[in-house]
Scaffold this motif. Structure first.
Motif, PDB file in Angstrom:
ATOM      1  N   PHE A  93     -19.661   0.235  -3.685  1.00 11.40           N
ATOM      2  CA  PHE A  93     -19.030   1.543  -3.802  1.00 11.40           C
ATOM      3  C   PHE A  93     -19.175   1.977  -5.253  1.00 11.40           C
ATOM      4  CE2 PHE A  93     -16.884  -0.611  -0.354  1.00 11.40           C
ATOM      5  CZ  PHE A  93     -16.788   0.367   0.627  1.00 11.40           C
ATOM      6  N   CYS A  94     -19.242   3.276  -5.477  1.00 11.60           N
ATOM      7  CA  CYS A  94     -19.406   3.804  -6.826  1.00 11.60           C
ATOM      8  C   CYS A  94     -18.427   4.957  -7.019  1.00 11.60           C
ATOM      9  CB  CYS A  94     -20.849   4.286  -6.992  1.00 11.60           C
ATOM     10  SG  CYS A  94     -21.175   5.048  -8.588  1.00 11.60           S
ATOM     11  N   CYS A  95     -17.814   5.031  -8.190  1.00 12.58           N
ATOM     12  CA  CYS A  95     -16.900   6.123  -8.505  1.00 12.58           C
ATOM     13  C   CYS A  95     -17.403   6.845  -9.740  1.00 12.58           C
ATOM     14  CB  CYS A  95     -15.492   5.580  -8.744  1.00 12.58           C
ATOM     15  SG  CYS A  95     -14.267   6.880  -8.998  1.00 12.58           S
ATOM     16  N   ALA A  96     -17.527   8.164  -9.635  1.00 11.75           N
ATOM     17  CA  ALA A  96     -17.996   8.979 -10.756  1.00 11.75           C
ATOM     18  C   ALA A  96     -16.844   9.220 -11.727  1.00 11.75           C
ATOM     19  CB  ALA A  96     -18.536  10.311 -10.254  1.00 11.75           C
ATOM     20  N   PRO A  97     -17.085   9.019 -13.031  1.00  5.61           N
ATOM     21  CA  PRO A  97     -16.017   9.254 -14.007  1.00  5.61           C
ATOM     22  C   PRO A  97     -15.683  10.745 -14.090  1.00  5.61           C
ATOM     23  CG  PRO A  97     -18.082   8.773 -15.122  1.00  5.61           C
ATOM     24  CD  PRO A  97     -18.327   8.607 -13.658  1.00  5.61           C
ATOM     25  N   ILE A 102     -16.222   9.216  -4.821  1.00  8.80           N
ATOM     26  CA  ILE A 102     -16.647   7.879  -4.419  1.00  8.80           C
ATOM     27  C   ILE A 102     -17.881   8.025  -3.547  1.00  8.80           C
ATOM     28  CG2 ILE A 102     -16.067   5.855  -3.029  1.00  8.80           C
ATOM     29  CD1 ILE A 102     -13.214   6.138  -3.952  1.00  8.80           C
ATOM     30  N   SER A 103     -18.868   7.186  -3.804  1.00  4.33           N
ATOM     31  CA  SER A 103     -20.071   7.208  -2.979  1.00  4.33           C
ATOM     32  C   SER A 103     -20.415   5.805  -2.511  1.00  4.33           C
ATOM     33  CB  SER A 103     -21.242   7.827  -3.747  1.00  4.33           C
ATOM     34  OG  SER A 103     -21.581   7.037  -4.859  1.00  4.33           O
ATOM     35  N   PHE A 104     -21.122   5.755  -1.397  1.00  3.20           N
ATOM     36  CA  PHE A 104     -21.627   4.504  -0.835  1.00  3.20           C
ATOM     37  C   PHE A 104     -22.762   4.842   0.105  1.00  3.20           C
ATOM     38  CE2 PHE A 104     -18.048   5.914   1.725  1.00  3.20           C
ATOM     39  CZ  PHE A 104     -18.530   5.876   3.009  1.00  3.20           C
ATOM     40  N   GLN A 125      -8.810   8.824   0.713  1.00  3.53           N
ATOM     41  CA  GLN A 125      -7.747   7.822   0.601  1.00  3.53           C
ATOM     42  C   GLN A 125      -8.027   6.606   1.485  1.00  3.53           C
ATOM     43  OE1 GLN A 125      -5.337   8.137  -1.799  1.00  3.53           O
ATOM     44  NE2 GLN A 125      -5.126   5.976  -1.309  1.00  3.53           N
ATOM     45  N   LYS A 126      -8.620   6.828   2.669  1.00  5.12           N
ATOM     46  CA  LYS A 126      -8.986   5.705   3.544  1.00  5.12           C
ATOM     47  C   LYS A 126      -9.941   4.753   2.824  1.00  5.12           C
ATOM     48  CE  LYS A 126      -9.024   8.428   7.802  1.00  5.12           C
ATOM     49  NZ  LYS A 126      -9.934   8.963   8.842  1.00  5.12           N
ATOM     50  N   VAL A 127     -10.918   5.324   2.144  1.00  8.37           N
ATOM     51  CA  VAL A 127     -11.916   4.507   1.450  1.00  8.37           C
ATOM     52  C   VAL A 127     -11.287   3.819   0.239  1.00  8.37           C
ATOM     53  CG1 VAL A 127     -14.122   4.532   0.220  1.00  8.37           C
ATOM     54  CG2 VAL A 127     -13.837   5.895   2.307  1.00  8.37           C
ATOM     55  N   VAL A 128     -10.486   4.544  -0.530  1.00  6.94           N
ATOM     56  CA  VAL A 128      -9.814   3.957  -1.695  1.00  6.94           C
ATOM     57  C   VAL A 128      -8.924   2.786  -1.258  1.00  6.94           C
ATOM     58  CG1 VAL A 128      -8.039   4.381  -3.464  1.00  6.94           C
ATOM     59  CG2 VAL A 128      -9.908   6.017  -3.150  1.00  6.94           C
ATOM     60  N   ASP A 129      -8.155   2.988  -0.204  1.00  5.24           N
ATOM     61  CA  ASP A 129      -7.278   1.918   0.295  1.00  5.24           C
ATOM     62  C   ASP A 129      -8.091   0.702   0.721  1.00  5.24           C
ATOM     63  OD1 ASP A 129      -5.093   3.548  -0.154  1.00  5.24           O
ATOM     64  OD2 ASP A 129      -4.824   4.091   1.962  1.00  5.24           O
ATOM     65  N   TYR A 130      -9.190   0.937   1.414  1.00  6.88           N
ATOM     66  CA  TYR A 130     -10.038  -0.170   1.848  1.00  6.88           C
ATOM     67  C   TYR A 130     -10.570  -0.947   0.643  1.00  6.88           C
ATOM     68  CZ  TYR A 130     -13.982  -2.847   3.423  1.00  6.88           C
ATOM     69  OH  TYR A 130     -14.860  -3.883   3.647  1.00  6.88           O
ATOM     70  N   ILE A 131     -11.065  -0.231  -0.353  1.00  4.19           N
ATOM     71  CA  ILE A 131     -11.622  -0.878  -1.539  1.00  4.19           C
ATOM     72  C   ILE A 131     -10.558  -1.739  -2.221  1.00  4.19           C
ATOM     73  CG2 ILE A 131     -12.568  -0.493  -3.859  1.00  4.19           C
ATOM     74  CD1 ILE A 131     -13.908   2.066  -2.678  1.00  4.19           C
ATOM     75  N   GLU A 132      -9.371  -1.183  -2.417  1.00  5.05           N
ATOM     76  CA  GLU A 132      -8.310  -1.914  -3.100  1.00  5.05           C
ATOM     77  C   GLU A 132      -7.840  -3.123  -2.293  1.00  5.05           C
ATOM     78  OE1 GLU A 132      -5.271   0.930  -4.124  1.00  5.05           O
ATOM     79  OE2 GLU A 132      -6.558   1.891  -5.625  1.00  5.05           O
ATOM     80  N   GLN A 133      -7.683  -2.962  -0.977  1.00  4.98           N
ATOM     81  CA  GLN A 133      -7.196  -4.057  -0.136  1.00  4.98           C
ATOM     82  C   GLN A 133      -8.234  -5.160   0.006  1.00  4.98           C
ATOM     83  OE1 GLN A 133      -6.152  -2.125   3.535  1.00  4.98           O
ATOM     84  NE2 GLN A 133      -4.412  -1.056   2.636  1.00  4.98           N
ATOM     85  N   THR A 134      -9.493  -4.766   0.079  1.00  6.11           N
ATOM     86  CA  THR A 134     -10.554  -5.748   0.340  1.00  6.11           C
ATOM     87  C   THR A 134     -11.055  -6.432  -0.922  1.00  6.11           C
ATOM     88  OG1 THR A 134     -11.235  -4.440   2.236  1.00  6.11           O
ATOM     89  CG2 THR A 134     -12.805  -6.065   1.431  1.00  6.11           C
ATOM     90  N   THR A 135     -11.232  -5.656  -2.002  1.00  6.69           N
ATOM     91  CA  THR A 135     -11.823  -6.210  -3.218  1.00  6.69           C
ATOM     92  C   THR A 135     -10.793  -6.601  -4.259  1.00  6.69           C
ATOM     93  OG1 THR A 135     -12.045  -4.102  -4.407  1.00  6.69           O
ATOM     94  CG2 THR A 135     -13.830  -4.714  -2.870  1.00  6.69           C
ATOM     95  N   GLY A 136      -9.607  -6.002  -4.190  1.00 12.28           N
ATOM     96  CA  GLY A 136      -8.592  -6.222  -5.202  1.00 12.28           C
ATOM     97  C   GLY A 136      -8.841  -5.398  -6.458  1.00 12.28           C
TER      98      GLY A 136
END
Length: 141
Positions: A93-97, A102-104, A125-136
């Motif tokens: 996943f990539c986040c633009a400053p 967010i892109s993937f 928000q679905k993607v952000v939540d997934y990233i945080e829950q899965t990757t920490g």
């Protein structure tokens, strides 16, 4: 679990395990697209051209997205189409400053999905939540 479907596409007969597909795209006109595993080959089926296979794919999507165990399927609206994506199959996943986009890339297709927090806040928000829950990791912070 396997979920095999047989259909004719582009004058060839395919037998595909739908459980190996990582993303489906539904267009407003009813067609469904998906990419064959490890090939980047798109398949597009339409209810009028292949009714039985089309219904099998629709049933699989509805069953899998609603009752996914061990996977993380989400529905995302993107460029006037609805994507059903197993986020577990996304490897980066990539986040633009500055703007927080967010892109993937979709699995097996190479297609880039870009989600903006202002234009698509719910799916973002679905993607952000997934990233945080899965990757920490907090990708946006």
């Amino acid at each position: 679990m396997t979920y095999w479907v047989k259909f004719i596409y582009d004058r060839e007969t395919y037998v595909v395990d739908l459980a190996r597909i990582g993303a489906f795209c539904r267009s407003p006109n009813g067609k469904i697209a998906f990419w064959l595993p490890q090939s980047r080959t798109p398949v597009v089926i339409h209810p009028q051209s292949n009714t039985e296979a089309y219904q099998t794919v629709v049933n699989f999507i509805n069953k899998t997205v609603q009752y996914s165990l061990g996977s993380h399927w989400v529905k995302i609206q993107y460029e006037r189409e609805e994507y059903d994506i197993d986020l577990n199959r996304i490897s980066s996943f990539c986040c633009a400053p500055g703007n927080g986009k967010i892109s993937f890339f979709l699995p097996d297709s190479g297609m880039r999905i870009i989600i903006h927090p202002q234009s698509n806040p719910e799916d973002y928000q679905k993607v952000v939540d997934y990233i945080e829950q899965t990757t920490g990791h907090d990708l946006t912070g």
